[in-house]
Design an enzyme around this catalytic site. Sequence first.
Site, PDB file in Angstrom:
ATOM      1  N   LYS A   1       0.858  -1.179   0.000  1.00 46.67           N
ATOM      2  CA  LYS A   1       0.000   0.000   0.000  1.00 46.67           C
ATOM      3  C   LYS A   1       0.901   1.237   0.000  1.00 46.67           C
ATOM      4  O   LYS A   1       1.502   1.594   1.015  1.00 46.67           O
ATOM      5  CB  LYS A   1      -0.911  -0.017   1.241  1.00 46.67           C
ATOM      6  CG  LYS A   1      -1.928   1.101   1.263  1.00 46.67           C
ATOM      7  CD  LYS A   1      -1.533   2.113   2.308  1.00 46.67           C
ATOM      8  CE  LYS A   1      -2.311   3.390   2.287  1.00 46.67           C
ATOM      9  NZ  LYS A   1      -2.101   4.261   1.125  1.00 46.67           N
TER      10      LYS A   1
ATOM     11  N   GLU B   1       9.909   1.932  10.591  1.00 50.73           N
ATOM     12  CA  GLU B   1      10.879   2.972  10.212  1.00 50.73           C
ATOM     13  C   GLU B   1      10.115   4.287  10.330  1.00 50.73           C
ATOM     14  O   GLU B   1       9.293   4.610   9.469  1.00 50.73           O
ATOM     15  CB  GLU B   1      11.368   2.752   8.776  1.00 50.73           C
ATOM     16  CG  GLU B   1      12.027   1.393   8.536  1.00 50.73           C
ATOM     17  CD  GLU B   1      13.387   1.257   9.202  1.00 50.73           C
ATOM     18  OE1 GLU B   1      13.961   2.282   9.602  1.00 50.73           O
ATOM     19  OE2 GLU B   1      13.862   0.125   9.331  1.00 50.73           O
TER      20      GLU B   1
ATOM     21  N   CYS C   1      13.514  11.486   6.223  1.00 48.40           N
ATOM     22  CA  CYS C   1      13.446  11.135   7.641  1.00 48.40           C
ATOM     23  C   CYS C   1      14.762  11.433   8.363  1.00 48.40           C
ATOM     24  O   CYS C   1      14.768  11.720   9.551  1.00 48.40           O
ATOM     25  CB  CYS C   1      13.081   9.670   7.787  1.00 48.40           C
ATOM     26  SG  CYS C   1      14.148   8.601   6.799  1.00 48.40           S
TER      27      CYS C   1
ATOM     28  N   GLU D   1       9.103  16.818  14.345  1.00 42.71           N
ATOM     29  CA  GLU D   1       9.518  16.619  12.958  1.00 42.71           C
ATOM     30  C   GLU D   1       8.708  17.526  12.033  1.00 42.71           C
ATOM     31  O   GLU D   1       7.486  17.416  11.952  1.00 42.71           O
ATOM     32  CB  GLU D   1       9.313  15.151  12.558  1.00 42.71           C
ATOM     33  CG  GLU D   1       9.898  14.847  11.195  1.00 42.71           C
ATOM     34  CD  GLU D   1       9.653  13.413  10.770  1.00 42.71           C
ATOM     35  OE1 GLU D   1       8.528  12.913  10.957  1.00 42.71           O
ATOM     36  OE2 GLU D   1      10.593  12.791  10.236  1.00 42.71           O
TER      37      GLU D   1
HETATM   38  P1  NAP Z   1       2.306   8.670   7.177  1.00 48.08           P
HETATM   39  O1  NAP Z   1       1.275   9.718   7.114  1.00 48.08           O
HETATM   40  O2  NAP Z   1       2.540   7.995   8.471  1.00 48.08           O
HETATM   41  O3  NAP Z   1       1.907   7.611   6.036  1.00 48.08           O
HETATM   42  C1  NAP Z   1       2.725   6.499   5.753  1.00 48.08           C
HETATM   43  C2  NAP Z   1       1.874   5.418   5.118  1.00 48.08           C
HETATM   44  O4  NAP Z   1       0.935   4.949   6.083  1.00 48.08           O
HETATM   45  C3  NAP Z   1       1.047   5.902   3.918  1.00 48.08           C
HETATM   46  O5  NAP Z   1       0.954   4.884   2.965  1.00 48.08           O
HETATM   47  C4  NAP Z   1      -0.296   6.166   4.552  1.00 48.08           C
HETATM   48  O6  NAP Z   1      -1.369   6.136   3.630  1.00 48.08           O
HETATM   49  C5  NAP Z   1      -0.377   5.016   5.531  1.00 48.08           C
HETATM   50  N1  NAP Z   1      -1.344   5.196   6.605  1.00 48.08           N
HETATM   51  C6  NAP Z   1      -1.952   6.328   7.013  1.00 48.08           C
HETATM   52  N2  NAP Z   1      -2.788   6.053   8.040  1.00 48.08           N
HETATM   53  C7  NAP Z   1      -2.679   4.733   8.279  1.00 48.08           C
HETATM   54  C8  NAP Z   1      -3.287   3.857   9.231  1.00 48.08           C
HETATM   55  N3  NAP Z   1      -4.146   4.287  10.152  1.00 48.08           N
HETATM   56  N4  NAP Z   1      -2.950   2.548   9.198  1.00 48.08           N
HETATM   57  C9  NAP Z   1      -2.044   2.094   8.294  1.00 48.08           C
HETATM   58  N5  NAP Z   1      -1.457   2.873   7.363  1.00 48.08           N
HETATM   59  C10 NAP Z   1      -1.770   4.182   7.372  1.00 48.08           C
HETATM   60  O7  NAP Z   1       3.723   9.209   6.694  1.00 48.08           O
HETATM   61  P2  NAP Z   1       4.060  10.120   5.450  1.00 48.08           P
HETATM   62  O8  NAP Z   1       3.555  11.484   5.714  1.00 48.08           O
HETATM   63  O9  NAP Z   1       3.650   9.431   4.194  1.00 48.08           O
HETATM   64  O10 NAP Z   1       5.642  10.095   5.486  1.00 48.08           O
HETATM   65  C11 NAP Z   1       6.391  10.943   6.281  1.00 48.08           C
HETATM   66  C12 NAP Z   1       6.831  10.260   7.554  1.00 48.08           C
HETATM   67  O11 NAP Z   1       7.546   9.078   7.236  1.00 48.08           O
HETATM   68  C13 NAP Z   1       7.784  11.120   8.344  1.00 48.08           C
HETATM   69  O12 NAP Z   1       7.460  11.013   9.703  1.00 48.08           O
HETATM   70  C14 NAP Z   1       9.133  10.489   8.082  1.00 48.08           C
HETATM   71  O13 NAP Z   1      10.110  10.698   9.047  1.00 48.08           O
HETATM   72  C15 NAP Z   1       8.761   9.053   7.981  1.00 48.08           C
HETATM   73  N6  NAP Z   1       9.796   8.323   7.256  1.00 48.08           N
HETATM   74  C16 NAP Z   1      10.624   7.492   7.959  1.00 48.08           C
HETATM   75  C17 NAP Z   1      11.649   6.833   7.308  1.00 48.08           C
HETATM   76  C18 NAP Z   1      12.573   5.900   8.037  1.00 48.08           C
HETATM   77  O14 NAP Z   1      13.248   5.123   7.375  1.00 48.08           O
HETATM   78  N7  NAP Z   1      12.633   5.945   9.350  1.00 48.08           N
HETATM   79  C19 NAP Z   1      11.840   7.022   5.939  1.00 48.08           C
HETATM   80  C20 NAP Z   1      10.978   7.886   5.267  1.00 48.08           C
HETATM   81  C21 NAP Z   1       9.951   8.528   5.926  1.00 48.08           C
HETATM   82  P3  NAP Z   1      -2.019   7.491   3.053  1.00 48.08           P
HETATM   83  O15 NAP Z   1      -0.954   8.178   2.283  1.00 48.08           O
HETATM   84  O16 NAP Z   1      -3.121   6.989   2.221  1.00 48.08           O
HETATM   85  O17 NAP Z   1      -2.474   8.296   4.237  1.00 48.08           O
END
Ligand code: NAP
Length: 506
Positions: A194, A269, A303, A404
């Site tokens: 997904k 992650e 990130c 963040e």
């Molecule tokens: P996000 O809002 O947490 O979304 C990540 C994924 O989870 C998306 O596919 C999202 O779908 C899905 N999602 C949303 N709500 C969910 C739920 N209740 N249950 C299961 N899945 C759900 O993160 P983002 O805004 O896309 O990405 C930014 C974040 O990712 C930042 O915090 C960044 O630090 C972190 N990140 C971490 C790493 C690492 O390696 N540590 C690397 C890259 C990014 P939708 O898009 O449809 O909402």
Amino acid sequence: MNGFAVDDRDRLSPVEDGQLYIDGKWRESASGKRMDTVDPTTEAVITSVAKGDGDDVNAAIAAARRCTDEDDWSRMPAPDRHGLMITVADIIERHADEFARCETLDMGKPVQFARSIDAVLLADLFRFFGSLAADPEGAARYVSPPPDYATRPVMSVREPVGVVAAITPFNFPLLLAASKIAPAMATGNAVVHKPASSTPLSAIRLAMAFEEAGVPKGVYNLVTGPGAEIGDALVESPDVDKIAFTGSTGVGKGIIAKSADTVKKVTMELGGKSAHIIFADADMDVAIQNAIFGIFYNKGEICTAGSRLLVERKALDTVLDALVQAVSDLIIGDPLHHDTFLGPMADKGQLEKVESYVKAGREAGADLRYGGERVQPDGLGGKGWFHQPTIFLGRNDMAIAQEEIFGPVLTVIPFEDEADAIRIANDTAFGLASGVQTSDMAKALRVASALKAGTCWINSYNYFDVSVPFGGVKQSGFGRECGREALENYTQMKSIWLPVMTGAQT
Ligand code: NAP
């Protein structure tokens, strides 16, 4: 490459009218609904993709389940699996421009990075994990019956976990998907993926590559659609064995809690607020270059962003002046231009989030040294969700230093000595990455070992390689992606005690 002109063909998506990919077939969602994906540079709709829901997730899980439980996929001989993954890597390399363009159109990543970093590492991931698929130490394997032992033999085999749900974010859509899919495939699992709703294109392009490579049906299943609905269906299903999640710490915590009901294996992650430390004895040209790349690469939507720049007080004025000079040289504009360093924020919500933190920084009394505003680059008709690179001089207890932002906002924080730098760096809920700039290697190693973070770069920043384990500590998550260590996430050991064997029984 100045003078590179973007024409209408560059804005054509390599993927149009995307569908779900389930059990080796392209199909509309069960509900027939679709959702738009938007170019953050032009604010125009690129195309639409199928909007999946729980019914589609269940179909994808059923296909993956059959693939791991009944088909030959998990028992495919290692050389064949290796060959298949190398074929995938070859196809990715042949179409690298298309993969890069998907990322640039969908989330504003400058094409110079999408092509030279993301598309290259994508192929590397399939090559690297493909090579481990042929390595009996690392991969799931089926072995010949044991030889004729007089004593009771035990056979311990490494098996795939089964069905893996890969839930991935918008900032490195391809790489953070492939860093799960490649090791999962290498070890004989089936995947339901997904991707983030705002960046579905490259996942669809990747499914096309799997189809072209002849990856067996059910091994990779793609369901595009809203996070909570699809995420919940994946997390709650008893037929999903493992969740590999990259995203925000908030969503990650929810997944950990919900996955308890079915006792799933999870890797997380999550977010970061990484400290990047500049000592006064650093090579300043290198340190400034690393600080700029550390925070402004990928528009700060990374990130590992070195978003807290800790600077030894005696070098503070020098560093601030040099940062402001360097940042004013960065080219902001259409990410399809090959000389653009900073593209737009991935979506309007991200831009508004950045603005709200800039406002919070100002209100908390942080000293704004550069930027702080939206910006409209020339030639885009006033469109695009662009924000200036922004530099504050602030304190570690401010929201801009503790939360963040996920955007191009740097908070510079002075420190007095080595112990003070370590104390401030570790004073955060996160622990993803860190950096140290100094010419004193003994000091660099002392500091690197004292920092509570999964990665520390010395005199560099934001370097990645598929063979190097990557992941966080504290609220940045657990589990490692990339490197041989990632195979642990997708396999488990089974010990089979065999009967005493005599020559007659062999
Ligand atoms: P996000 O809002 O947490 O979304 C990540 C994924 O989870 C998306 O596919 C999202 O779908 C899905 N999602 C949303 N709500 C969910 C739920 N209740 N249950 C299961 N899945 C759900 O993160 P983002 O805004 O896309 O990405 C930014 C974040 O990712 C930042 O915090 C960044 O630090 C972190 N990140 C971490 C790493 C690492 O390696 N540590 C690397 C890259 C990014 P939708 O898009 O449809 O909402």
